[in-house]
Design a protein around this motif. Sequence first.
Motif, short mmCIF file in Angstrom:
data_model
loop_
_atom_site.label_atom_id
_atom_site.label_comp_id
_atom_site.label_asym_id
_atom_site.label_seq_id
_atom_site.Cartn_x
_atom_site.Cartn_y
_atom_site.Cartn_z
N VAL A 132 16.16 -40.91 -17.20
CA VAL A 132 17.35 -41.32 -17.94
C VAL A 132 17.72 -40.23 -18.94
O VAL A 132 18.89 -39.86 -19.08
CB VAL A 132 17.14 -42.67 -18.65
CG1 VAL A 132 18.31 -43.01 -19.57
CG2 VAL A 132 16.92 -43.77 -17.63
N VAL A 133 16.73 -39.68 -19.61
CA VAL A 133 16.98 -38.59 -20.56
C VAL A 133 17.59 -37.39 -19.82
O VAL A 133 18.56 -36.80 -20.29
CB VAL A 133 15.68 -38.19 -21.30
CG1 VAL A 133 15.86 -36.90 -22.07
CG2 VAL A 133 15.23 -39.31 -22.22
N GLU A 134 17.06 -37.05 -18.67
CA GLU A 134 17.60 -35.93 -17.89
C GLU A 134 19.04 -36.20 -17.47
O GLU A 134 19.88 -35.29 -17.51
CB GLU A 134 16.73 -35.65 -16.66
CG GLU A 134 15.37 -35.10 -16.98
CD GLU A 134 15.42 -33.76 -17.70
OE1 GLU A 134 16.28 -32.92 -17.37
OE2 GLU A 134 14.61 -33.57 -18.62
N ALA A 135 19.33 -37.44 -17.10
CA ALA A 135 20.70 -37.78 -16.71
C ALA A 135 21.64 -37.65 -17.90
O ALA A 135 22.73 -37.08 -17.78
CB ALA A 135 20.75 -39.21 -16.16
N LEU A 136 21.24 -38.13 -19.05
CA LEU A 136 22.08 -38.04 -20.24
C LEU A 136 22.23 -36.60 -20.72
O LEU A 136 23.29 -36.23 -21.24
CB LEU A 136 21.53 -38.93 -21.35
CG LEU A 136 21.62 -40.43 -21.07
CD1 LEU A 136 20.91 -41.22 -22.16
CD2 LEU A 136 23.06 -40.88 -20.92
N LYS A 137 21.21 -35.78 -20.50
CA LYS A 137 21.31 -34.37 -20.87
C LYS A 137 22.39 -33.66 -20.08
O LYS A 137 22.96 -32.66 -20.54
CB LYS A 137 19.96 -33.66 -20.68
CG LYS A 137 18.99 -33.94 -21.79
CD LYS A 137 17.60 -33.41 -21.54
CE LYS A 137 17.49 -32.01 -21.07
NZ LYS A 137 16.10 -31.56 -20.88
N GLN A 138 22.72 -34.17 -18.90
CA GLN A 138 23.79 -33.57 -18.11
C GLN A 138 25.13 -33.72 -18.82
O GLN A 138 26.03 -32.92 -18.61
CB GLN A 138 23.88 -34.24 -16.74
CG GLN A 138 22.70 -33.95 -15.85
CD GLN A 138 22.90 -34.58 -14.50
OE1 GLN A 138 23.85 -34.25 -13.80
NE2 GLN A 138 22.05 -35.50 -14.14
N ILE A 139 25.26 -34.73 -19.64
CA ILE A 139 26.52 -34.98 -20.34
C ILE A 139 26.50 -34.36 -21.73
O ILE A 139 27.43 -33.69 -22.13
CB ILE A 139 26.79 -36.49 -20.44
CG1 ILE A 139 27.02 -37.04 -19.04
CG2 ILE A 139 27.99 -36.76 -21.33
CD1 ILE A 139 27.14 -38.52 -18.99
N PHE A 140 25.42 -34.60 -22.46
CA PHE A 140 25.35 -34.12 -23.83
C PHE A 140 24.79 -32.70 -23.87
O PHE A 140 23.68 -32.45 -24.30
CB PHE A 140 24.50 -35.06 -24.68
CG PHE A 140 25.10 -36.41 -24.82
CD1 PHE A 140 26.21 -36.60 -25.61
CD2 PHE A 140 24.58 -37.49 -24.15
CE1 PHE A 140 26.79 -37.84 -25.75
CE2 PHE A 140 25.15 -38.74 -24.28
CZ PHE A 140 26.26 -38.92 -25.08
N CYS A 141 25.59 -31.79 -23.39
CA CYS A 141 25.19 -30.39 -23.39
C CYS A 141 26.43 -29.54 -23.63
O CYS A 141 27.56 -30.03 -23.57
CB CYS A 141 24.52 -30.02 -22.07
SG CYS A 141 25.57 -30.23 -20.64
N HIS A 142 26.24 -28.29 -23.88
CA HIS A 142 27.35 -27.41 -24.18
C HIS A 142 28.32 -27.24 -23.01
O HIS A 142 29.49 -26.95 -23.18
CB HIS A 142 26.83 -26.04 -24.64
CG HIS A 142 26.17 -25.27 -23.54
ND1 HIS A 142 24.89 -25.57 -23.12
CD2 HIS A 142 26.62 -24.26 -22.78
CE1 HIS A 142 24.58 -24.76 -22.13
NE2 HIS A 142 25.59 -23.96 -21.91
#
Length: 106
Positions: A52-62
């Motif tokens: 889930v963290v990896e999935a959210l990192k796809q959005i909350f990134c530069h």
Amino acid sequence: MSLEETIDHGVRHSLTKSQVNTALKYYHQVGSVLFFDHPRLADVIFGSSQRVVEALKQIFCHDYDTVKYDSLMPVSAEKFRLDKIELIKNATATVPLLRALLHKLN
């Protein structure tokens, strides 16, 4: 996995629905799964908090705009686009969006 699938799996292994819910709450508390006893999230169980963290990192990134729709995702392109907007605008991740992002990790 859906809550219904999890309960069915538990029943096949001689557990009651109540026992499955208790187990899910326990495993959530110890960090093994993500299970939220909330009307909007209760139907989905995340077997890996790291995914889930990896999935959210796809959005909350530069490079958020580089997260593109993939035709193999279990959601339409328009739904994916609208759900991305909803997440950024209201900090609300829909189940279809999370499923689509988790699909990209496979």
